[in-house]
Design an enzyme around this catalytic site. Sequence first.
Site, PDB file in Angstrom:
ATOM      1  N   LYS A   1      36.533 -22.747 -32.472  1.00 24.29           N
ATOM      2  CA  LYS A   1      36.979 -21.832 -33.530  1.00 24.29           C
ATOM      3  C   LYS A   1      38.230 -21.102 -33.041  1.00 24.29           C
ATOM      4  O   LYS A   1      38.214 -19.915 -32.730  1.00 24.29           O
ATOM      5  CB  LYS A   1      35.873 -20.830 -33.857  1.00 24.29           C
ATOM      6  CG  LYS A   1      34.649 -21.485 -34.480  1.00 24.29           C
ATOM      7  CD  LYS A   1      33.584 -20.435 -34.750  1.00 24.29           C
ATOM      8  CE  LYS A   1      32.284 -21.052 -35.188  1.00 24.29           C
ATOM      9  NZ  LYS A   1      31.144 -20.139 -34.982  1.00 24.29           N
TER      10      LYS A   1
ATOM     11  N   ARG B   1      17.371 -18.431 -29.772  1.00 24.19           N
ATOM     12  CA  ARG B   1      17.393 -17.335 -30.745  1.00 24.19           C
ATOM     13  C   ARG B   1      15.987 -16.985 -31.222  1.00 24.19           C
ATOM     14  O   ARG B   1      15.718 -15.838 -31.572  1.00 24.19           O
ATOM     15  CB  ARG B   1      18.291 -17.693 -31.924  1.00 24.19           C
ATOM     16  CG  ARG B   1      19.756 -17.537 -31.566  1.00 24.19           C
ATOM     17  CD  ARG B   1      20.676 -17.895 -32.699  1.00 24.19           C
ATOM     18  NE  ARG B   1      22.028 -17.410 -32.410  1.00 24.19           N
ATOM     19  CZ  ARG B   1      23.110 -17.822 -33.042  1.00 24.19           C
ATOM     20  NH1 ARG B   1      23.016 -18.724 -34.000  1.00 24.19           N
ATOM     21  NH2 ARG B   1      24.285 -17.327 -32.722  1.00 24.19           N
TER      22      ARG B   1
ATOM     23  N   GLY C   1      26.864 -19.146 -29.853  1.00 26.38           N
ATOM     24  CA  GLY C   1      25.753 -20.049 -30.130  1.00 26.38           C
ATOM     25  C   GLY C   1      25.887 -21.353 -29.363  1.00 26.38           C
ATOM     26  O   GLY C   1      24.949 -21.804 -28.697  1.00 26.38           O
TER      27      GLY C   1
ATOM     28  N   GLY D   1      30.503 -14.801 -32.483  1.00 21.03           N
ATOM     29  CA  GLY D   1      31.458 -14.065 -33.308  1.00 21.03           C
ATOM     30  C   GLY D   1      31.218 -12.565 -33.216  1.00 21.03           C
ATOM     31  O   GLY D   1      32.168 -11.779 -33.079  1.00 21.03           O
TER      32      GLY D   1
HETATM   33  P1  ADP Z   1      30.589 -20.764 -29.598  1.00 19.70           P
HETATM   34  O1  ADP Z   1      29.557 -21.174 -30.623  1.00 19.70           O
HETATM   35  O2  ADP Z   1      30.046 -20.743 -28.211  1.00 19.70           O
HETATM   36  O3  ADP Z   1      31.293 -19.499 -29.974  1.00 19.70           O
HETATM   37  P2  ADP Z   1      32.540 -22.535 -30.797  1.00 19.70           P
HETATM   38  O4  ADP Z   1      31.675 -22.631 -31.992  1.00 19.70           O
HETATM   39  O5  ADP Z   1      33.866 -21.877 -30.936  1.00 19.70           O
HETATM   40  O6  ADP Z   1      31.717 -21.895 -29.573  1.00 19.70           O
HETATM   41  O7  ADP Z   1      32.888 -23.984 -30.250  1.00 19.70           O
HETATM   42  C1  ADP Z   1      31.912 -24.895 -29.806  1.00 19.70           C
HETATM   43  C2  ADP Z   1      32.411 -26.294 -29.972  1.00 19.70           C
HETATM   44  O8  ADP Z   1      33.683 -26.460 -29.390  1.00 19.70           O
HETATM   45  C3  ADP Z   1      31.514 -27.322 -29.325  1.00 19.70           C
HETATM   46  O9  ADP Z   1      30.842 -28.034 -30.341  1.00 19.70           O
HETATM   47  C4  ADP Z   1      32.488 -28.217 -28.538  1.00 19.70           C
HETATM   48  O10 ADP Z   1      32.244 -29.587 -28.718  1.00 19.70           O
HETATM   49  C5  ADP Z   1      33.833 -27.831 -29.138  1.00 19.70           C
HETATM   50  N1  ADP Z   1      34.962 -28.092 -28.238  1.00 19.70           N
HETATM   51  C6  ADP Z   1      35.160 -27.665 -26.981  1.00 19.70           C
HETATM   52  N2  ADP Z   1      36.292 -28.165 -26.471  1.00 19.70           N
HETATM   53  C7  ADP Z   1      36.847 -28.928 -27.427  1.00 19.70           C
HETATM   54  C8  ADP Z   1      38.034 -29.744 -27.486  1.00 19.70           C
HETATM   55  N3  ADP Z   1      38.858 -29.863 -26.457  1.00 19.70           N
HETATM   56  N4  ADP Z   1      38.270 -30.403 -28.647  1.00 19.70           N
HETATM   57  C9  ADP Z   1      37.424 -30.300 -29.703  1.00 19.70           C
HETATM   58  N5  ADP Z   1      36.292 -29.564 -29.694  1.00 19.70           N
HETATM   59  C10 ADP Z   1      36.011 -28.884 -28.567  1.00 19.70           C
HETATM   60 MG    MG Z   2      29.716 -22.140 -32.508  1.00 16.39          MG
END
Ligand code: ADP
Ligand code: MG
Length: 404
Positions: free
Chosen positions: A202, A37, A360, A384
């Site tokens: 999320k 970033r 992120g 998001g």
């Molecule tokens: P992004 O930031 O790319 O939008 P999120 O914030 O939604 O993604 O999610 C990222 C997190 O999701 C990571 O820290 C990862 O460890 C977690 N994650 C992925 N798969 C699982 C799972 N099966 N159980 C719990 N956490 C998970």
């Molecule tokens: Mg995230």
Amino acid sequence: MTLRTIDSLGPLAGKRVVVRCDLNVPLRDGVITDDGRVRASVPTLTTLVAQGARVIVVSHLGRPDGAPDAKYSLAPVAAKLGELLDRSVGFAADTVGSDAAAKVAALGDGEVLVLENLRFNAGETSKNEAERTAFAGELAEFADAVVSDGFGVVHRKQASVYELEQLRPSAAGLLIAAELDVLDRLTENPERPYAVVLGGSKVSDKLGVIAHLLPRVDALLIGGGMLFTFLAATGHKVGSSLLESDQIETVQGYLTEAAERGVDIVLPTDVVVAASFSADADHVVAAADSIEATPFGASGLGLDIGPETATAFADRIRGSKTVFWNGPMGVFELAPFAAGTRVVAEALTEVDGLSVVGGGDSAAAVRQLGFEDDQFGHISTGGGASLEFLEGKKLPGLEVLGWQ
Ligand code: ADP
Ligand code: MG
């Protein structure tokens, strides 16, 4: 696309320009673990410096509680920015206090100053419009013009993203313009087949996007934390994995609608199940319909998609012309659960068409796993924000910049 550009602000030499960046980088013990970033904010800052503007950078970092908290200081980010811009970058120990005011007043043409974390001030994220406007007014004292370039926050109605832009002449920076260019290509006539890969943690945030994507995509691949709500919706037990029980019905609705529309919702056929949430936990691969049949029983946690699923996802991704991916396939931060994310990332690098990584943690994941940014069509700085854009929502931080 209509969006006010930096040119619309007129000559900026000698002008104080407040630039809202998204410098919300992951930190471990005060060290930046992914500077993506910060790098993404460089083109706009370089342009303003070259014009001789007095550049005042503002950003949030993490989620401090509206008050100073040393652990969320932007000081390491200001240092990193100095390295990347290859010039000295000042840092104010407060956002709108006496240190900031003194350093803004002393700023010379073409110089750059970073103010301390916006979210050390309750007004930044207040639900109360008057409080946000008051804080935006304090920031506006430092600004002859405002450039908004924090793409990761344009879906938020926050003082520095929404109110400030209305108090001074304002325009979008180059990062926001570049991000929107790519998102436009994902929404206006994407080349087919078009696959969207969703994962991460999320879950309820991301389920909302599915309703909007179903009419647009050919395939939806479901991994990460949300896969368990899908497995539950198809009648399977998921042990102690991440599950949003109150979303099961919604998900069943999506499955029905997808079938009617001829969209493939591709669900995992196998999952990596662990005894506990840690890097040295015992773990096994289980069929997606037998998660509780492992030695860990109902306490087993699904922490990654299994190898068979990863291969199936990779094939589907490679066979697509447009791919958008948001959310890691598993807990990639722990090495034993990173394989699914790695295989999916690898497949994205092989897409003969447009491949976009948004989010992120997703961006951090691909870099942490050793991929280079230029192996992908685009790595979005906003998870998001890009999802809400794809959902077709109106984003407040873009509307104030003339976006329609
Ligand atoms: P992004 O930031 O790319 O939008 P999120 O914030 O939604 O993604 O999610 C990222 C997190 O999701 C990571 O820290 C990862 O460890 C977690 N994650 C992925 N798969 C699982 C799972 N099966 N159980 C719990 N956490 C998970
Ligand atoms: Mg995230």
